[in-house]
Design an enzyme around this catalytic site. Sequence first.
Site, PDB file in Angstrom:
ATOM      1  CG  HIS A 168      -1.738  -1.237   1.355  1.00 23.20           C
ATOM      2  ND1 HIS A 168      -1.231  -2.402   1.893  1.00 23.20           N
ATOM      3  CD2 HIS A 168      -3.022  -1.504   1.003  1.00 23.20           C
ATOM      4  CE1 HIS A 168      -2.174  -3.341   1.897  1.00 23.20           C
ATOM      5  NE2 HIS A 168      -3.266  -2.816   1.359  1.00 23.20           N
ATOM      6  CB  THR A 244      -8.524   4.486  -3.188  1.00 23.15           C
ATOM      7  OG1 THR A 244      -9.745   3.748  -3.417  1.00 23.15           O
ATOM      8  CG2 THR A 244      -8.568   5.801  -3.927  1.00 23.15           C
ATOM      9  CG  ASP A 245      -6.586  -0.115   1.206  1.00 21.44           C
ATOM     10  OD1 ASP A 245      -7.383  -0.999   0.847  1.00 21.44           O
ATOM     11  OD2 ASP A 245      -5.733  -0.284   2.091  1.00 21.44           O
ATOM     12  CG  PHE A 246     -11.462  -2.004  -1.110  1.00 22.54           C
ATOM     13  CD1 PHE A 246     -10.558  -1.736  -2.120  1.00 22.54           C
ATOM     14  CD2 PHE A 246     -12.309  -3.087  -1.267  1.00 22.54           C
ATOM     15  CE1 PHE A 246     -10.505  -2.527  -3.264  1.00 22.54           C
ATOM     16  CE2 PHE A 246     -12.263  -3.875  -2.400  1.00 22.54           C
ATOM     17  CZ  PHE A 246     -11.358  -3.603  -3.401  1.00 22.54           C
TER      18      PHE A 246
END
Length: 346
Positions: A168, A244-246
Amino acid sequence: MFQKNCDLTEKQIADKAEQLLQKMSLKEKVLLLCGNWQMIRDTIKYKRSYNPVPIESHGNKRLKIAPVAFTDGPRGVVMGNSTCFPVSMARAASFDRALEQEIGEAIGKEARAQGANYFAGVCINLLMHPAGGRAQESYGEDPYLVGEMGAQLVRGVQKHNVMACAKHYAVNNMENRRFYVDVNCSERTLREVYLPHFKKCVDAGCASLMGSYNRFRGDQASESSHLLTKILREDWGFEGFTITDFIFALRDGVKAIEAGMDMEMPIPVHSGLELRDAVKQGKLKEEVIDQAVRRVLKTQLTFENTPDPMTYTKEVVSCPEHVALARKAAEESIVLLKNKNEVLPL
């Protein structure tokens, strides 16, 4: 170019992406840049809400633009009854680059066999604390080792025309308060400790990067122009697209896309029609939307126009060869410490 044996030249890909872009309405553009997760459907149909089948972006049916079809990892494809490989931390203990690329190939095959074209399982967070929530998903605390293994996973997955995503990005090491922590490190520490492994994956041809939840120098990492534009694109020459991350990665959709964040997954929280309205209100230039759309389209077109090395059927999922590979990885991951001269315990 990510895939060296693509049938189209870079100019042909750019021209085709531009032709598609010019045919799209503003609404179609912003929808292309966000996820379309059918969580309720999946829960009812598959009795499981998270990723029983690919989590897709909107794509564009009218123009025959396929959605980004996401599957998670990194212990293998999480969908269905896919082969479960040892966790990344164990595989790193083998110090075997060739073995990691072989595992990547198996993952790529099983992803394609189940309808995915995007693997978000190249987890290369540095393990700075043993209580880190992603401890088992990362390869360890050393940037060199993490980068070497992550790059091989990228190469293996992408041999089967599955877009690999490294995550990430960046300085993401904390589980508790990961949505709120603000990391402030020197530029030297950033580039020498927290980023070399990401650059190694980019240099290996990684198609995509996922932004992290944490803040960086006061900005959300997924809204940081320093991370997403200055370093990633200007310094490293990255040509893929970012996601994006969720759900909780963004706070400001306009700021994010201006900073270089292309797609919000798995649903539009601060993108989608919110970005369309921002353009209509004069708060965002449509050219910024266009640039993000180009990145997504060019990456997809590259993979879609690269010949497949094989045919992908459900028989490849958890096949005997992949089960044997998982066993081999488990065996190679075992580290035996010999207590010579009674040096242990330390």
